[in-house]
Design a protein around this motif. Structure first.
Motif, PDB file in Angstrom:
ATOM      1  N   HIS A  68       9.348 -14.644 -40.549  1.00 34.74           N
ATOM      2  CA  HIS A  68       8.169 -14.322 -41.340  1.00 34.74           C
ATOM      3  C   HIS A  68       7.872 -15.340 -42.442  1.00 34.74           C
ATOM      4  CE1 HIS A  68      11.569 -12.800 -43.645  1.00 34.74           C
ATOM      5  NE2 HIS A  68      10.804 -12.872 -44.717  1.00 34.74           N
ATOM      6  N   ASP A  69       8.497 -16.518 -42.412  1.00 32.45           N
ATOM      7  CA  ASP A  69       8.295 -17.493 -43.484  1.00 32.45           C
ATOM      8  C   ASP A  69       6.804 -17.813 -43.644  1.00 32.45           C
ATOM      9  OD1 ASP A  69       9.682 -19.734 -45.230  1.00 32.45           O
ATOM     10  OD2 ASP A  69       8.034 -20.680 -44.151  1.00 32.45           O
ATOM     11  N   ILE A 103       8.477  -9.121 -38.053  1.00 30.99           N
ATOM     12  CA  ILE A 103       7.110  -9.396 -37.624  1.00 30.99           C
ATOM     13  C   ILE A 103       7.051  -9.323 -36.116  1.00 30.99           C
ATOM     14  CG2 ILE A 103       5.420 -11.234 -37.324  1.00 30.99           C
ATOM     15  CD1 ILE A 103       5.770 -12.045 -40.102  1.00 30.99           C
ATOM     16  N   GLN A 104       6.128  -8.589 -35.611  1.00 29.15           N
ATOM     17  CA  GLN A 104       5.843  -8.576 -34.190  1.00 29.15           C
ATOM     18  C   GLN A 104       4.363  -8.850 -34.023  1.00 29.15           C
ATOM     19  OE1 GLN A 104       7.099  -5.026 -32.268  1.00 29.15           O
ATOM     20  NE2 GLN A 104       9.259  -5.372 -32.660  1.00 29.15           N
ATOM     21  N   SER A 105       4.028  -9.644 -33.036  1.00 25.37           N
ATOM     22  CA  SER A 105       2.621  -9.922 -32.818  1.00 25.37           C
ATOM     23  C   SER A 105       1.924  -8.658 -32.340  1.00 25.37           C
ATOM     24  CB  SER A 105       2.459 -11.019 -31.771  1.00 25.37           C
ATOM     25  OG  SER A 105       2.939 -12.240 -32.277  1.00 25.37           O
ATOM     26  N   THR A 106       0.760  -8.390 -32.880  1.00 27.96           N
ATOM     27  CA  THR A 106      -0.012  -7.249 -32.428  1.00 27.96           C
ATOM     28  C   THR A 106      -0.601  -7.547 -31.065  1.00 27.96           C
ATOM     29  OG1 THR A 106      -2.067  -8.082 -33.383  1.00 27.96           O
ATOM     30  CG2 THR A 106      -0.623  -6.779 -34.819  1.00 27.96           C
ATOM     31  N   SER A 107      -1.088  -6.504 -30.385  1.00 28.49           N
ATOM     32  CA  SER A 107      -1.697  -6.703 -29.071  1.00 28.49           C
ATOM     33  C   SER A 107      -2.902  -7.630 -29.171  1.00 28.49           C
ATOM     34  CB  SER A 107      -2.108  -5.351 -28.475  1.00 28.49           C
ATOM     35  OG  SER A 107      -3.027  -4.691 -29.345  1.00 28.49           O
ATOM     36  N   THR A 108      -3.612  -7.564 -30.309  1.00 26.40           N
ATOM     37  CA  THR A 108      -4.764  -8.441 -30.497  1.00 26.40           C
ATOM     38  C   THR A 108      -4.325  -9.892 -30.583  1.00 26.40           C
ATOM     39  OG1 THR A 108      -5.963  -6.721 -31.672  1.00 26.40           O
ATOM     40  CG2 THR A 108      -6.716  -8.985 -31.994  1.00 26.40           C
ATOM     41  N   GLU A 109      -3.226 -10.163 -31.327  1.00 27.60           N
ATOM     42  CA  GLU A 109      -2.729 -11.531 -31.447  1.00 27.60           C
ATOM     43  C   GLU A 109      -2.252 -12.072 -30.108  1.00 27.60           C
ATOM     44  OE1 GLU A 109       0.160 -10.741 -34.486  1.00 27.60           O
ATOM     45  OE2 GLU A 109      -0.980 -11.891 -35.954  1.00 27.60           O
ATOM     46  N   VAL A 110      -1.558 -11.230 -29.343  1.00 24.25           N
ATOM     47  CA  VAL A 110      -1.066 -11.670 -28.043  1.00 24.25           C
ATOM     48  C   VAL A 110      -2.234 -11.928 -27.094  1.00 24.25           C
ATOM     49  CG1 VAL A 110       0.326 -11.032 -26.059  1.00 24.25           C
ATOM     50  CG2 VAL A 110       1.118 -10.477 -28.346  1.00 24.25           C
ATOM     51  N   ALA A 111      -3.236 -11.060 -27.138  1.00 24.95           N
ATOM     52  CA  ALA A 111      -4.424 -11.273 -26.310  1.00 24.95           C
ATOM     53  C   ALA A 111      -5.102 -12.587 -26.673  1.00 24.95           C
ATOM     54  CB  ALA A 111      -5.402 -10.111 -26.481  1.00 24.95           C
ATOM     55  N   GLU A 112      -5.179 -12.873 -27.959  1.00 27.88           N
ATOM     56  CA  GLU A 112      -5.773 -14.129 -28.410  1.00 27.88           C
ATOM     57  C   GLU A 112      -4.936 -15.315 -27.939  1.00 27.88           C
ATOM     58  OE1 GLU A 112      -8.138 -16.987 -30.431  1.00 27.88           O
ATOM     59  OE2 GLU A 112      -8.484 -14.978 -29.597  1.00 27.88           O
ATOM     60  N   PHE A 113      -3.605 -15.158 -27.947  1.00 29.73           N
ATOM     61  CA  PHE A 113      -2.728 -16.220 -27.469  1.00 29.73           C
ATOM     62  C   PHE A 113      -3.034 -16.560 -26.009  1.00 29.73           C
ATOM     63  CE2 PHE A 113       1.009 -17.685 -25.250  1.00 29.73           C
ATOM     64  CZ  PHE A 113       1.530 -18.650 -26.088  1.00 29.73           C
ATOM     65  N   LEU A 114      -3.079 -15.533 -25.170  1.00 26.55           N
ATOM     66  CA  LEU A 114      -3.334 -15.791 -23.751  1.00 26.55           C
ATOM     67  C   LEU A 114      -4.760 -16.282 -23.513  1.00 26.55           C
ATOM     68  CD1 LEU A 114      -1.426 -12.971 -21.884  1.00 26.55           C
ATOM     69  CD2 LEU A 114      -0.857 -15.373 -22.062  1.00 26.55           C
TER      70      LEU A 114
END
Length: 226
Positions: free
Chosen positions: A160-161, A4-15
């Motif tokens: 990925h649990d 699992i890798q965070s998508t760019s959308t997920e990382v953007a949401e994180f920041l």
């Protein structure tokens, strides 16, 4: 095993969530850094220690940040280290920990953070783990208490649990923090995100924006979207 890798959308949401976290109210940021040291993390423990050590180094460069290392493993073993500002000492303590089989103790992490911030303001909690083996309703109650105190939890999941995905996302949501998944293929991304949290804990939103300008790359691209 699926990675699992965070998508760019997920990382953007994180920041975005980092930037929306409550403003600082103390001259020195205080950050609790909680680690899962149970046996399931042993295969990637050395790599994780290096990444987390990079975060400590980032914090040392910034100055003005106190870090407390908390970790759990084995049969109810739960360790709370002293508050420190020396990144080398923090990393020494972290790398001395060896993983041991046992259940997760995330509830104790949340309980400790609530108790600690009631005594002296804690600016953020970082939790790094790969699984969750506790009743989710109780954890949500504790996370809600932390949210009421204005302490965001930034949760990084290794692997990925599916139970952990659900629980970690809820902890992040209830504390107004953020969740991000990572694996060995997203090591640089994790290091950058950990650095972003350290920057936020020291200087809040303005420092995070400046950090993005100075370091460029992923952080700059994403902070421009905030």
């Amino acid at each position: 095993m699926k990675q699992i890798q965070s998508t760019s959308t997920e990382v953007a949401e994180f920041l975005r969530r980092v930037a929306k976290a409550p403003a600082l109210s103390a001259p020195r940021g205080r950050l609790i850094f909680a680690l899962d040291a149970t046996a399931s993390r042993q295969p990637t423990w050395d790599r994780a220690c290096q990444l987390q050590g990079d975060m400590f180094a980032t914090a040392a460069e910034l100055g003005g940040l106190s870090l407390q290392l908390v970790w759990y493993r084995g049969c109810g073993e739960f360790q709370i280290e002293p508050w420190l500002t020396d990144s080398a000492e923090l990393q020494r303590r972290m790398t001395s920990v060896q993983c041991r089989g046992g259940l997760t103790q995330i509830g104790r992490v949340l309980e400790h953070t609530v108790r600690e911030t009631r005594q002296h303001r804690v600016n953020a909690l970082v939790l790094v783990g790969d699984c969750l083996e506790e009743p989710i309703d109780l954890l949500c109650h504790q996370a809600g208490q932390l949210g009421l105190l204005g302490v965001p939890a930034f949760v990084f999941q290794e692997g990925h649990d599916p139970d952990a995905v659900l629980g970690f996302r809820e902890i992040a949501r209830l504390t107004r923090g953020a969740y991000c998944a990572f694996d060995v293929g997203s090591a640089r991304q994790l290091r950058d995100l950990l650095g972003a949290v350290a920057v936020y804990a020291v200087g809040g939103r303005p420092a995070l924006a400046e950090f993005g300008k100075r370091h460029g790359g992923l952080i700059q691209q994403l902070t421009q979207q905030l």
